[in-house]
Scaffold this motif. Structure first.
Motif, PDB file in Angstrom:
ATOM      1  N   ASP A  68     -12.391  -3.441  23.990  1.00 19.30           N
ATOM      2  CA  ASP A  68     -12.563  -4.315  22.913  1.00 19.30           C
ATOM      3  C   ASP A  68     -11.735  -4.875  22.148  1.00 19.30           C
ATOM      4  O   ASP A  68     -10.550  -4.361  22.237  1.00 19.30           O
ATOM      5  CB  ASP A  68     -13.903  -4.007  22.125  1.00 19.30           C
ATOM      6  CG  ASP A  68     -13.517  -2.741  21.127  1.00 19.30           C
ATOM      7  OD1 ASP A  68     -12.415  -2.975  20.555  1.00 19.30           O
ATOM      8  OD2 ASP A  68     -14.391  -1.951  20.923  1.00 19.30           O
TER       9      ASP A  68
ATOM     10  N   ASP B 169     -11.627 -11.313  25.617  1.00 18.64           N
ATOM     11  CA  ASP B 169     -12.807 -11.571  24.940  1.00 18.64           C
ATOM     12  C   ASP B 169     -12.810 -13.212  24.319  1.00 18.64           C
ATOM     13  O   ASP B 169     -13.732 -13.985  24.541  1.00 18.64           O
ATOM     14  CB  ASP B 169     -12.948 -10.843  23.459  1.00 18.64           C
ATOM     15  CG  ASP B 169     -14.103 -11.327  22.713  1.00 18.64           C
ATOM     16  OD1 ASP B 169     -15.373 -11.105  23.128  1.00 18.64           O
ATOM     17  OD2 ASP B 169     -14.061 -11.840  21.523  1.00 18.64           O
TER      18      ASP B 169
ATOM     19  N   LYS C 142     -17.430  -2.692  14.870  1.00 15.21           N
ATOM     20  CA  LYS C 142     -17.795  -2.043  16.002  1.00 15.21           C
ATOM     21  C   LYS C 142     -19.498  -1.966  15.894  1.00 15.21           C
ATOM     22  O   LYS C 142     -20.233  -1.966  16.835  1.00 15.21           O
ATOM     23  CB  LYS C 142     -17.575  -0.460  15.907  1.00 15.21           C
ATOM     24  CG  LYS C 142     -16.159  -0.368  16.346  1.00 15.21           C
ATOM     25  CD  LYS C 142     -15.755  -0.119  17.843  1.00 15.21           C
ATOM     26  CE  LYS C 142     -14.399   0.322  18.122  1.00 15.21           C
ATOM     27  NZ  LYS C 142     -14.412   0.428  19.621  1.00 15.21           N
TER      28      LYS C 142
ATOM     29  N   GLU D 152     -20.586  -4.906  17.559  1.00 15.47           N
ATOM     30  CA  GLU D 152     -20.066  -4.795  18.898  1.00 15.47           C
ATOM     31  C   GLU D 152     -21.176  -3.980  19.805  1.00 15.47           C
ATOM     32  O   GLU D 152     -21.334  -4.128  20.991  1.00 15.47           O
ATOM     33  CB  GLU D 152     -18.511  -4.391  18.937  1.00 15.47           C
ATOM     34  CG  GLU D 152     -17.781  -5.161  20.146  1.00 15.47           C
ATOM     35  CD  GLU D 152     -17.735  -6.573  19.950  1.00 15.47           C
ATOM     36  OE1 GLU D 152     -18.138  -7.071  18.864  1.00 15.47           O
ATOM     37  OE2 GLU D 152     -17.364  -7.092  20.964  1.00 15.47           O
TER      38      GLU D 152
ATOM     39  N   GLY E 291     -21.793  -8.658  18.550  1.00 18.78           N
ATOM     40  CA  GLY E 291     -20.497  -9.176  18.174  1.00 18.78           C
ATOM     41  C   GLY E 291     -19.880 -10.222  19.069  1.00 18.78           C
ATOM     42  O   GLY E 291     -19.322 -11.047  18.527  1.00 18.78           O
ATOM     43  N   GLN E 292     -20.146 -10.166  20.191  1.00 15.07           N
ATOM     44  CA  GLN E 292     -19.580 -11.382  20.866  1.00 15.07           C
ATOM     45  C   GLN E 292     -20.442 -12.757  20.723  1.00 15.07           C
ATOM     46  O   GLN E 292     -19.886 -13.584  20.490  1.00 15.07           O
ATOM     47  CB  GLN E 292     -19.884 -11.168  22.693  1.00 15.07           C
ATOM     48  CG  GLN E 292     -19.018 -12.132  23.474  1.00 15.07           C
ATOM     49  CD  GLN E 292     -19.404 -12.137  24.697  1.00 15.07           C
ATOM     50  OE1 GLN E 292     -20.420 -11.487  25.472  1.00 15.07           O
ATOM     51  NE2 GLN E 292     -18.805 -12.976  25.726  1.00 15.07           N
TER      52      GLN E 292
END
Lengths: 639, 466
Positions: A415, A426, A573, A576, A609-610
């Protein structure tokens, strides 16, 4: 045209299309993880070829190489075998932006990688153009890879396929009015695969990049240029190497400048540049503009720097960094010869631009597997990135994940807080980039944590878990980690009283006296003191390896900043780790804004998160999703 | 771990009581920094976290040395709370001003302003409310965010936006300079950059702190100018209030000391929002009830944006008038000579001379509250005082929301860290971390996504090439 009869050839676990920097890492990773792997290339003479600049590393790219190495990749070791000059860039800046860059002997780089590829167990090299991606569609409508076909009609069954086609798909090289339909340096291109990928439902882009001319060393007047040397104390790229193992005599580079005359020649001939005449349709990168781009975009700059870099010790060819072009040959000659020191330059190879097909990488999961076709992976320039290092970084991840897919294991994702590799992938799969993507330290939001000096501390664990790091190497890594922790603990425990002798010593070291008992760790926070300089106050000190001391000092000196970023990572996090189920029904969430819903359906992010990084998705949309996910989760729980 | 959030739970109205809710792991710690118990003149801090759960406590909320309000504080340990988190609720004396001031103090002491619907969201996430409410919560969040965005966009027209854009642009340009040099160290040098940066950052901080100060001006615009009518007993303060309000709100008698407490009304005077506060006449008194009123009057005067100091034209000026003017230290003041319809014992000149002794240059206004004369002049004076150069020099540039203020504070702090890094000689890459922090905070005010800005700027401003 006669129909070529088809036949089925040997079956493999993993087939890799391409043997450039992505393909090599991918094939090596898959084979080393025990998968029977075949690696296709249009020419086995061009394995790990460096068709553009003769260096590995550089700002942020150096980080990538060290990360690849920490995961068990080959690039770091290979450049350590083949470099002719090495430099730590940004040495006067903070440790986070120190970046290693080495000039390579291109031939040696290629040869030694070829040697590794040809002698790795489970890995087969094959010179052939892959023309078709083969897949079957299951009863559930899901496509699954079955193998690849070559132009000669051979079908190679494979459980996973990795596309690493670099700039070879429908490549066209252009300068002035001249177009040649080849890959770089006149190598054969791949003309069939694009159609097959489109037929399989993939969206393609057309990108462009370029390279400067190569000049005969004997025709250059180096005496009017500035010499550029490598570092005396070099740092190896690979964590497995020690300085003394790879030290060698280094070759200098040279610096010169363009001038008004150069710019005048370029301006007068812009209409003949395919970039400006419209003959090139591909999107070029902003960070690596041709010299004609620079002159047009920055008209106020009266000169541009040009670095002259040897292509290797085997050749007289010199690479002209900073002066890529696609102007006609006679204009190139005039242009290059207007530069100081190049008045009599003999051009061995012309500068040219190259156009090629690549895929829209937002069609990939962060594991680099394609959303639309199970078992199909893509890495490197075929994903719209640029640069050898970016390619290698994706290659090793694609190789690992293809192998894991074959072995029925879940793919790994580095990540954004773990490595530049994570930032790179990413960005590629989440942000729609319409130009070749290059790594930059400013793209990494947790840059202070993602240093090149601690790539091993960040990623060796993962490399070991995956199976690419040997037990022996892992043991050494654990010992290093322990040594760092032990020394930090010791420094915090050893305290000095404010005695006259101590104060006198401190004064001599050019720093303030202490008034109460102070630990060595506290003293090391002072920028004017170094680990070496306080040795006199630390008689109990054991001799430690340099890399251990380096970590200790960085951790002490930048603790405040590092802690702050660690907190940000914690926050990061949280989002994520919130996974979004693959079949999540965005249409069932009425509160999502229409634009957000469309984007989310298109991207199908794997985590909140993405999702939050997709342009067009607002924090409010994320809140809505969060609540909805919670609800789904709980409902499942109750069911 | 979640952070601690706070908001006004009751909505802003003139209700008798308002509640400020704090929720999160630090709720008690934040409250402990503001909550004081004991006698008003001998307040002492207390550890709110040491209270029994679900108990109510009497005390005061302070902001530094200033006592904001007398409150009841409710302490609720998790998980038996609405959000299931540790929660503190502060019940205060209603009123928009006091409530917002308490919220401000709470935010200053470690809590973050809650997003719209965030308490409910947490309640839901923590399993406190049931599934059927989920949809409603989402709508609430979506609507709240839209509204907040719309509001902030509306507030950000014109020069505030221009001002923030300008600072943001400067910051981005500086970061791009640093980053380009880091990316291409052989092409770009940062020599001499740091010393230049110190000047820029200092100037930016000045602008930002001016914007932060303008928050109070913005508050006056949106909530009203807190106007306190002050004077010794029976000079006609209540009559003046009634005159301004155009209604018999305050009880008016001839008996000095009729108004024993503070009366407050919101009104518009020629379009200017005023919170008009009538007070007990200030004088030495032995009556304990009256004394409380007098003290409150003084307290109000201290918080006032505007003081209407009323003197009786039909009586001579006394020691009590002197006492009043001595006690007025803050705020703008308009001196008023009331009861001009009666036989004049204090003429304009005497009054003016008297005012000069207290360095009040403001021209007095003559009024007869009884006959209703002088009102036009008074309202003109108020509007002149507040909207012609007396607000912060940039009277147009005002920030009005707590959220904007919070972002500006964050930007300011980030820039302070840049200066610290500069002072301690940190390498340039450390500077860009906090510069980008400031950039992000300013972008949030504008409701803009700052993701790709830096990369785009580097490419457009610098010639990077191979």
């Amino acid at each position: 045209m006669t129909e070529i009869p088809e036949f089925t050839c040997d079956a493999y676990d993993v087939a890799v299309i391409g043997a450039g920097h992505a393909g090599c890492e991918a094939a090596l990773a898959a084979a080393r993880l025990g998968c029977e792997t075949i690696c296709f290339t249009v020419s086995t003479d061009t394995i790990a070829m460096m068709p553009c600049n003769p260096n590995i590393g550089g700002t942020s790219k150096g980080h990538l190489v060290r990360e690849v190495d920490a995961l068990g990749g080959e690039m770091g070791r290979n450049i350590d075998r083949s470099f002719i000059q090495s430099k730590m860039l940004n040495g006067s800046k903070g440790p986070a932006v120190h970046s290693l860059r080495a000039q390579a002997d291109k031939q040696r780089y290629t040869n030694s990688m070829r040697h590794i590829m040809e002698n790795t167990t489970h890995l087969t090299m094959k010179q052939a153009e892959v023309s078709e991606l083969c897949y079957e569609t299951g009863s559930d409508g899901v496509k699954k890879v079955t193998g690849v076909k070559t132009v000669s009609g051979a079908f190679y069954p494979a459980k996973a396929v990795i596309l690493a086609s670099g700039v070879y798909l429908n490549a066209r090289c252009i300068f002035g009015e001249v177009s040649t339909y080849t890959g770089p340096n006149g190598t054969p291109r791949a003309t069939h695969l694009t159609d097959s990928l489109i037929a399989a439902g993939l969206e393609m882009y057309r990108f462009k990049t370029g390279t400067p001319a190569r000049i005969d060393k004997r025709s250059i007047d180096f005496s009017v240029m500035e010499e550029q040397y490598g570092d005396e104390k070099i740092v190896p790229f690979s964590f497995t190497n020690k300085r003394e193992d790879i030290e060698r005599e280094q070759v200098p580079c040279y610096l010169t400048y363009t001038n008004e005359e150069t710019h005048k020649i370029i301006r007068a001939n812009l209409d003949r540049s395919p970039l400006f005449s419209g003959a090139i349709e591909g999107t070029g990168p902003r960070y690596c503009p041709s010299i004609e781009d620079k002159v047009v975009k920055f008209p106020d700059k009266d000169r541009h720097q040009i670095f002259l870099e040897p292509e290797g010790e085997y050749t007289n060819e010199i690479y002209l960094s900073g002066m890529s072009s696609s102007l006609p040959e006679e204009v190139q000659i005039a242009m290059y010869r207007s530069v100081r020191g190049l008045e009599n330059a003999k051009i061995v190879r012309n500068a040219y631009a190259i156009e090629y097909d690549c895929i829209n990488a937002t069609q990939l999961y962060p594991t680099l597997e394609c959303r639309k076709i199970r078992g199909f992976f893509s890495a490197g320039q075929s994903n719209g990135s640029s640069g050898y290092e970016e390619a290698a970084a994706q290659g090793i991840i694609a190789g690992i994940n293809a192998a894991r897919a074959v072995q029925g294991k879940e793919g790994i994702v580095i990540d954004r807080s773990q490595g530049y590799i994570g930032v790179l992938i990413d960005d590629l799969v989440t942000k729609e980039t319409h130009e070749p993507y290059r790594m930059m330290t400013s793209r990494a939001e947790y840059r202070l944590l993602l240093r090149q000096d601690n790539a091993d501390l960040r990623l060796t664990e993962i490399g070991h878990e995956v199976g690419l790091i040997s037990e022996e190497r892992y043991e050494k890594f654990l010992a290093k980690k322990e040594a760092i922790e032990a020394e930090l603990k010791r420094l915090s425990e050893v305290t000095l009283g404010a005695s006259a002798i101590v104060c006198e010593t401190l004064k001599n070291l050019g720093t303030a006296e202490i008034h109460t008992a102070t630990s060595l760790l506290e003293l090391l926070r002072r920028p004017e003191l170094s680990y070496e300089s306080i040795a006199v106050l630390d008689p109990g000190r054991k001799t430690l390896p340099e890399d251990v001391i380096e970590q200790v000092v960085i951790n002490i000196r930048y603790e405040g900043y590092i802690e702050r970023q660690k907190q940000q990572v914690e926050h990061f996090k949280k989002l994520e780790n919130r996974r979004i189920p693959e079949d999540f029904d965005y249409d069932a969430v009425p509160s999502l804004r229409i634009e957000a819903r469309q984007k989310l359906k298109q991207f199908r992010p794997v985590s909140l998160g993405q999702a939050s990084r997709i342009s067009g998705v607002s924090p409010a949309d994320i809140s809505v999703l969060l609540v909805m996910l919670q609800r789904t989760l709980r409902r499942d729980h109750e069911d | 771990m979640k952070d601690t959030i706070a908001a006004i739970a009751t909505g802003l109205s003139r209700a008798g009581i308002s509640i400020i809710r704090i929720s999160g792991p630090e709720a008690a710690a934040v409250a402990s920094r503001l909550f004081r118990v004991g006698k008003k003149d001998a307040l002492r801090p207390v550890d709110v976290g040491s209270f029994d759960s679900h108990t109510v406590h009497y005390g005061f909320i302070v902001d530094g040395a200033e006592v904001i309000d007398e409150v009841m504080l409710l302490y609720l340990k998790g998980p038996r709370t609405f959000t299931t988190e540790e929660t503190v609720e502060i019940d205060c004396h209603g009123g928009i001003l006091v409530t917002k001031k308490i919220l401000s103090a709470v935010l200053k002491n470690g809590a973050r302003l809650a997003e719209p619907g965030e308490f409910t969201k947490r309640a839901f996430e923590n399993g406190r409310i049931d599934l059927s409410q989920a949809e409603a919560v989402m709508d609430l969040i979506a609507a709240g965010n839209d509204l907040a965005l719309k509001n902030s966009v509306r507030q950000l027209r014109g020069s505030l936006r221009t001002r923030i854009l300008a600072i943001r642009d400067e910051i981005l340009s500086d970061v791009a300079t640093i980053e380009a040099a880091l990316d291409q160290p052989e092409y770009y040098s940062l020599e001499g950059f740091s010393s230049k940066l110190l000047d820029t950052v200092t100037a930016q901080q000045e602008t930002i702190s001016k914007l932060i100060r303008s928050f109070d001006d913005g508050r006056m615009l949106s909530e009203g100018i807190k106007t306190v009518i002050l004077g010794k007993p029976n000079v006609g303060k209540s009559s003046l209030m009634n005159l301004l309000l155009g209604e018999d709100r305050a009880i008016v008698t001839d008996i000095a000391g009729t108004t024993r407490d503070v009366l407050s009304e919101e009104m518009r005077l020629n379009g200017i929002p005023l919170i008009l506060i009538d007070t007990a006449g200030i004088h030495e008194t032995a009556d304990p009830v009256e004394q409380i009123g007098v003290n409150r009057a003084k307290g109000q005067a201290e918080e006032a944006d505007l003081i209407l100091y009323v003197a009786d034209a039909s009586e001579p000026l006394t020691d009590e008038d002197e006492m009043i003017l001595r006690s007025v230290t803050k705020g703008k003041i308009i001196p008023i000579r009331n009861k001009t319809d009666l036989t004049v014992r204090t003429d304009e000149e005497t009054f003016r001379a008297f005012l000069t002794r207290f360095s009040i240059a403001e021209e007095p206004v003559s009024v007869s509250a009884k006959e209703g004369s002088g009102l036009t002049e008074l309202s003109e004076r108020i509007s002149e005082l507040f909207f012609k150069g007396c607000l912060e020099a940039d009277d147009e540039i005002v920030i009005t929301s707590e959220r904007q203020k919070e972002c500006l504070n964050e930007a300011y702090e980030s820039l302070s860290r840049v200066r610290e890094s500069l002072a301690s000689g940190m390498p340039e890459d450390f500077l860009s971390i906090d510069l980008m922090g400031a950039y992000g905070a300013l972008s949030r005010i504008l409701g803009e996504d700052a993701d790709e800005d830096l990369i785009n700027r580097i490419f457009s401003q610098f010639c990077l090439g191979k």
